[in-house]
Design a protein around this motif. Structure first.
Motif, mmCIF file in Angstrom:
data_model
loop_
_atom_site.group_PDB
_atom_site.id
_atom_site.type_symbol
_atom_site.label_atom_id
_atom_site.label_comp_id
_atom_site.label_asym_id
_atom_site.label_seq_id
_atom_site.Cartn_x
_atom_site.Cartn_y
_atom_site.Cartn_z
ATOM 1 N N GLU A 82 -9.423 -14.342 -5.148
ATOM 2 C CA GLU A 82 -8.318 -15.085 -5.747
ATOM 3 C C GLU A 82 -7.655 -14.282 -6.857
ATOM 4 O O GLU A 82 -6.426 -14.257 -6.977
ATOM 5 C CB GLU A 82 -8.831 -16.425 -6.289
ATOM 6 C CG GLU A 82 -7.738 -17.322 -6.853
ATOM 7 C CD GLU A 82 -6.738 -17.788 -5.809
ATOM 8 O OE1 GLU A 82 -5.656 -18.272 -6.207
ATOM 9 O OE2 GLU A 82 -7.008 -17.656 -4.599
ATOM 10 N N THR A 83 -8.471 -13.623 -7.679
ATOM 11 C CA THR A 83 -7.915 -12.762 -8.724
ATOM 12 C C THR A 83 -7.070 -11.653 -8.109
ATOM 13 O O THR A 83 -5.948 -11.382 -8.557
ATOM 14 C CB THR A 83 -9.046 -12.134 -9.554
ATOM 15 O OG1 THR A 83 -9.767 -13.176 -10.203
ATOM 16 C CG2 THR A 83 -8.504 -11.164 -10.588
ATOM 17 N N ALA A 84 -7.620 -11.001 -7.075
ATOM 18 C CA ALA A 84 -6.889 -9.904 -6.431
ATOM 19 C C ALA A 84 -5.596 -10.401 -5.800
ATOM 20 O O ALA A 84 -4.536 -9.775 -5.948
ATOM 21 C CB ALA A 84 -7.782 -9.247 -5.379
ATOM 22 N N ARG A 85 -5.664 -11.532 -5.098
ATOM 23 C CA ARG A 85 -4.484 -12.052 -4.406
ATOM 24 C C ARG A 85 -3.369 -12.381 -5.395
ATOM 25 O O ARG A 85 -2.214 -11.999 -5.197
ATOM 26 C CB ARG A 85 -4.869 -13.286 -3.601
ATOM 27 C CG ARG A 85 -3.728 -13.846 -2.744
ATOM 28 C CD ARG A 85 -4.163 -15.116 -2.023
ATOM 29 N NE ARG A 85 -4.385 -16.194 -2.974
ATOM 30 C CZ ARG A 85 -3.422 -16.961 -3.468
ATOM 31 N NH1 ARG A 85 -2.149 -16.750 -3.115
ATOM 32 N NH2 ARG A 85 -3.694 -17.933 -4.315
ATOM 33 N N ARG A 86 -3.709 -13.078 -6.465
ATOM 34 C CA ARG A 86 -2.680 -13.469 -7.428
ATOM 35 C C ARG A 86 -2.129 -12.257 -8.185
ATOM 36 O O ARG A 86 -0.935 -12.196 -8.491
ATOM 37 C CB ARG A 86 -3.256 -14.488 -8.408
ATOM 38 C CG ARG A 86 -3.589 -15.821 -7.763
ATOM 39 C CD ARG A 86 -3.901 -16.876 -8.798
ATOM 40 N NE ARG A 86 -4.215 -18.150 -8.164
ATOM 41 C CZ ARG A 86 -4.426 -19.276 -8.834
ATOM 42 N NH1 ARG A 86 -4.361 -19.281 -10.160
ATOM 43 N NH2 ARG A 86 -4.707 -20.386 -8.190
ATOM 44 N N THR A 87 -3.002 -11.295 -8.480
ATOM 45 C CA THR A 87 -2.530 -10.089 -9.174
ATOM 46 C C THR A 87 -1.556 -9.307 -8.310
ATOM 47 O O THR A 87 -0.479 -8.906 -8.769
ATOM 48 C CB THR A 87 -3.726 -9.205 -9.560
ATOM 49 O OG1 THR A 87 -4.582 -9.914 -10.451
ATOM 50 C CG2 THR A 87 -3.246 -7.918 -10.232
ATOM 51 N N LEU A 88 -1.912 -9.084 -7.049
ATOM 52 C CA LEU A 88 -1.035 -8.329 -6.160
ATOM 53 C C LEU A 88 0.273 -9.076 -5.903
ATOM 54 O O LEU A 88 1.343 -8.458 -5.811
ATOM 55 C CB LEU A 88 -1.750 -8.040 -4.841
ATOM 56 C CG LEU A 88 -3.009 -7.170 -4.937
ATOM 57 C CD1 LEU A 88 -3.566 -6.894 -3.541
ATOM 58 C CD2 LEU A 88 -2.735 -5.865 -5.665
ATOM 59 N N ARG A 89 0.203 -10.402 -5.809
ATOM 60 C CA ARG A 89 1.430 -11.185 -5.610
ATOM 61 C C ARG A 89 2.330 -11.089 -6.842
ATOM 62 O O ARG A 89 3.552 -10.915 -6.727
ATOM 63 C CB ARG A 89 1.071 -12.644 -5.340
ATOM 64 C CG ARG A 89 2.302 -13.521 -5.048
ATOM 65 C CD ARG A 89 1.893 -14.955 -4.829
ATOM 66 N NE ARG A 89 1.298 -15.526 -6.032
ATOM 67 C CZ ARG A 89 0.744 -16.745 -6.093
ATOM 68 N NH1 ARG A 89 0.691 -17.490 -4.997
ATOM 69 N NH2 ARG A 89 0.225 -17.179 -7.225
#
Length: 425
Positions: A82-89
């Motif tokens: 979730e951290t990775a997904r939101r950061t990349l988005r």
């Protein structure tokens, strides 16, 4: 074993070795790419390609600060999907407006760099988005201490660029080489994402620290402009053949800074940790030697064998650039000292990170005044380097030579410097 040797071994033990090897391979791949493309294209087309590639790097230099902030986020809170997904988005959304601006300005870039068509300027826009997301992904992995995964992204990107760029340059020329460069960033992202998806963190925090991004961005952007403004202006002011020779010479010279840049990434956390301690002067000297040593050694090889280096990489048509490559290699070696001292200022959160910006302004002013030949432009670059380096030695070096303040916080002796750096950044 000497103190410096122990420190270098320590850097390797902390995980710097995979990154250093990957950067070395990337540098060799970059030289191979330029060597092959320089042989396939005429002098004017290669000069155009070199200018656009430098503009690509200039647009993405601040992304080093983004990588640092993403690494700090994970170091503090752990990494989840979730951290990775939101950061990349978030990074994708942040990068879209400047990418659209670059796309809108493509006709102006075409005219300024004397490009043959819009197809040679448009790739700057998608490259900006791709490079931003890749930088964030690498930062997340570094914060999770997946150093080998980050090294793998560099290796895959290098192989993809060589394979795709050289395959596309034959039918499509400059535009094909640029398309291969964009696709190589996407290849690196394909390697990084599965490692992010498989990570398990602690809290899943999702906010990037914009203050740290901005401060680091000022430092790294100033350094890039200081070391690359001459190449961009050479393409604008010189004729096709002369600009091609300058790009070839600058590519050889500036390659000596690639490996030191990788080592700087490992040295910087130690500067952060040593800043408030009595051993700060020794940390700066030993770390600085570890960074500048390879730069000086690489420049010495180029200065001693300029004809051989140019002939092996670019062929006989660049034989007249011997004096130019010697001058630019000398400038690159001394620039590595400015790099170390600027990172030392960044570790202290000092306003002295602005000194390279002043040097870049001086360099641009000199080149705009004297640009009749490649040699004149190189001499202007050297003339701007001298006062910039002296200012950093006097101003920043003096601060590191002082004893730390009595109320400074000293990191524990067994603290992990890399985690300390990530948190402080």
């Amino acid at each position: 074993m000497t103190s410096l040797s122990r420190r270098i071994v320590g850097l390797a033990a902390r995980g710097a070795a995979p990154i250093a090897v990957a950067v070395a391979v990337q540098s060799a791949g970059n030289l191979a790419f330029h060597s092959a493309v320089g042989r396939l294209l005429d002098l004017g087309s290669y000069g155009a390609l070199g200018a656009v590639l430098s503009a690509m790097v200039m647009l993405t230099v601040p992304l080093g600060a983004l990588q640092t902030a993403a690494s700090a986020l994970v170091a503090e809170h752990g990494l989840t999907w979730e951290t990775a997904r939101r950061t990349l988005r978030t990074v994708t959304m942040w990068s879209l407006p400047p990418a659209l601006l670059v796309l809108f300005c493509a006709p102006l870039l075409r005219d300024y760099f004397h490009l043959a068509s819009l197809a040679e300027a448009v790739p700057l826009a998608p490259y900006l988005v791709a490079a931003a997301v890749v930088s964030a992904a690498r930062g997340l992995l570094l914060g999770d201490r997946q150093v080998s995964a980050v090294a793998a992204t560099y290796l895959v990107s290098t192989v993809a660029r060589l394979a795709l760029g050289l395959a596309l340059v034959v039918p499509f020329g400059v535009a094909g080489a640029l398309a291969g460069t964009v696709l190589s960033e996407l290849a690196a992202l394909l390697v990084a994402v599965p490692r992010l998806r498989g990570s398990v963190g602690h809290t899943g925090a999702t906010g990037l620290r914009l203050g740290a991004v901005a401060h680091a961005g000022i430092a790294v952007t100033g350094l890039f402009l200081f070391s690359t403004a001459d190449l961009l202006l050479a393409r604008h002011h010189l004729g096709d053949a002369a600009s091609g020779s300058y790009v070839a010479s600058a590519t050889v010279a500036k390659t000596v800074l690639a490996l030191p840049a990788g080592i700087m990434a490992a040295v910087f956390p130690r500067l952060l940790a040593a800043g408030p301690t009595p051993g700060r002067t020794r940390a700066l000297l030993s770390g600085g030697l570890a960074v500048t040593g390879p730069a000086v050694l690489g420049a010495a090889v180029v200065i001693a064998l300029p004809s051989l280096v140019l002939a092996v990489l670019f062929g006989d048509k660049y034989a007249d650039a011997v004096g130019l490559v010697r001058a630019l290699a000398s400038v690159a070696a001394l620039t590595s000292f400015v790099t170390v001292l600027t990172h030392a200022a960044l570790a202290r959160r000092s306003r002295l990170i602005a000194v390279p910006w002043v040097g870049a302004v001086l360099e641009v002013a000199l080149i705009e005044t004297w640009h009749g030949s490649g040699t004149q432009i190189a001499l202007c670059s050297a003339a701007a380097l001298v006062p910039t380096l002296l200012a950093m030695v006097v101003l920043e070096g003096r601060r590191w030579a002082r004893a730390p303040r009595a109320n400074a916080q000293v990191a524990p002796a067994d603290a992990d410097p890399s985690r300390t750096a990530a948190t402080a950044a």
